[in-house]
Motif scaffolding. Structure first.
Motif, PDB file in Angstrom:
ATOM      1  N   GLY A  92      -1.052   8.230   0.052  1.00  0.00           N
ATOM      2  CA  GLY A  92      -1.789   9.106  -0.850  1.00  0.00           C
ATOM      3  C   GLY A  92      -1.943  10.480  -0.250  1.00  0.00           C
ATOM      4  N   ILE A  93      -2.793  11.280  -0.852  1.00  0.00           N
ATOM      5  CA  ILE A  93      -2.961  12.668  -0.424  1.00  0.00           C
ATOM      6  C   ILE A  93      -3.426  12.754   1.033  1.00  0.00           C
ATOM      7  N   ASP A  94      -4.151  11.739   1.510  1.00  0.00           N
ATOM      8  CA  ASP A  94      -4.616  11.753   2.899  1.00  0.00           C
ATOM      9  C   ASP A  94      -3.458  11.781   3.894  1.00  0.00           C
ATOM     10  N   GLU A 149       0.837  -1.195   0.000  1.00  0.00           N
ATOM     11  CA  GLU A 149       0.000   0.000   0.000  1.00  0.00           C
ATOM     12  C   GLU A 149       0.872   1.246   0.000  1.00  0.00           C
ATOM     13  N   GLN A 150       0.567   2.181  -0.909  1.00  0.00           N
ATOM     14  CA  GLN A 150       1.367   3.391  -1.041  1.00  0.00           C
ATOM     15  C   GLN A 150       0.626   4.578  -0.437  1.00  0.00           C
ATOM     16  N   GLY A 152      -7.270   6.714  -7.386  1.00  0.00           N
ATOM     17  CA  GLY A 152      -6.191   6.269  -6.511  1.00  0.00           C
ATOM     18  C   GLY A 152      -4.808   6.579  -7.049  1.00  0.00           C
ATOM     19  N   SER A 193      -3.950  10.180  -6.492  1.00  0.00           N
ATOM     20  CA  SER A 193      -3.674  10.441  -5.080  1.00  0.00           C
ATOM     21  C   SER A 193      -2.255  10.021  -4.719  1.00  0.00           C
ATOM     22  N   ARG A 194      -1.852   8.838  -5.167  1.00  0.00           N
ATOM     23  CA  ARG A 194      -0.505   8.341  -4.842  1.00  0.00           C
ATOM     24  C   ARG A 194       0.579   9.183  -5.512  1.00  0.00           C
ATOM     25  N   GLU A 195       0.403   9.470  -6.803  1.00  0.00           N
ATOM     26  CA  GLU A 195       1.425  10.239  -7.518  1.00  0.00           C
ATOM     27  C   GLU A 195       1.490  11.675  -7.004  1.00  0.00           C
ATOM     28  N   SER A 196       0.341  12.235  -6.640  1.00  0.00           N
ATOM     29  CA  SER A 196       0.326  13.600  -6.106  1.00  0.00           C
ATOM     30  C   SER A 196       1.084  13.679  -4.789  1.00  0.00           C
ATOM     31  N   TYR A 197       0.931  12.648  -3.955  1.00  0.00           N
ATOM     32  CA  TYR A 197       1.675  12.620  -2.693  1.00  0.00           C
ATOM     33  C   TYR A 197       3.171  12.675  -2.967  1.00  0.00           C
TER      34      TYR A 197
END
Length: 240
Positions: free
Chosen positions: A105-107, A102-103, A136, A139-143
């Protein structure tokens, strides 16, 4: 006999070439993941250790050690996640075992900002994303993009305020990370400040944005060119 004498067909050669390309893209993606995660952890660790030594306050040193411990733990989790993805199962595919792969994310960005604040750089963040809008992968790439932007600010402008703005506007996800420049821009205009130009992290951001159909602009900007600005725009509908 014909197969042995004539070799693979054009279709088979094309399929093999596509498979090699996919493997190369996956290796490059994992390399970016490690660079962003481990690079951020090392930057925070160096800053915290140096500040603790200079301040000489036991309470401050204890807090710095706490930040170093948490940052190192997160880096170890990211490293383990990448190693899991690199391991091959008996069937030949990458192993996938739930939480281990699990990677973030923005959260998870608020925790990232808290780490930057603990390292001595004030962070002002605005995140305006309606629930359920962000896929998803975005979210991951944005993080990772924001993580690299914050890491650059910590590395090249330690102690300077960092402003992060994330919003969805007109079918796009907009990411902006800005910090005050420590030194004036060199001749040649935007994008030529210190050693940040052409670094692996910034190149990785451009690659991430391009793969998602978006664009990334990096360089001196803001009020009279006094800020270092990372500006990324990504389409919400991938492939559009």
């Amino acid at each position: 006999m014909a197969v042995r004498l004539l070799g693979p067909s054009p279709a088979e050669r094309l399929a093999e070439a596509e498979l090699r390309a996919e493997r190369l893209l996956e290796r490059n993606r994992l390399a970016r993941e490690l660079h962003d995660s481990i690079g951020h952890a090392l930057t925070v660790t160096v800053l915290q250790a140096g500040a603790a030594r200079e301040v000489g306050d036991p309470a401050f040193a204890a807090k710095a050690l706490e930040v170093i411990e948490e940052t190192g733990r997160q880096a170890m989790e990211d490293l383990e996640r990448t190693l899991v993805l690199l391991r091959e199962t008996p069937a030949g595919g990458a192993a996938r075992n739930g939480a281990a792969t699990e990677q973030p994310g923005i959260d998870q960005l608020p925790a990232l900002f808290d780490t930057a604040r603990a390292a001595g750089s004030p962070v002002e963040a605005s995140i305006e994303i309606p629930a359920g809008v962000l896929p998803g992968v975005l979210s991951r790439e944005s993080y990772r993009i924001v993580q690299e932007g914050v890491t650059n600010a910590l590395k090249y402008a330690p102690g300077q305020p960092v402003d992060v703005q994330i919003a969805v506007r007109e079918g796009q996800l907009e990411l902006r990370c800005a910090n005050r420049l420590v030194a004036a821009p060199s001749r040649g205009g935007p994008g030529r400040v210190g050693s940040r130009r052409g670094g692996k992290g910034l190149r990785g951001i451009r690659e991430r944005a391009a793969l998602l159909g978006g664009e990334a602009m990096v360089g001196a900007g803001g009020d009279g060119g006094a800020e270092w600005v990372l500006d990324v725009r990504l389409p919400l509908r991938l492939g559009s």
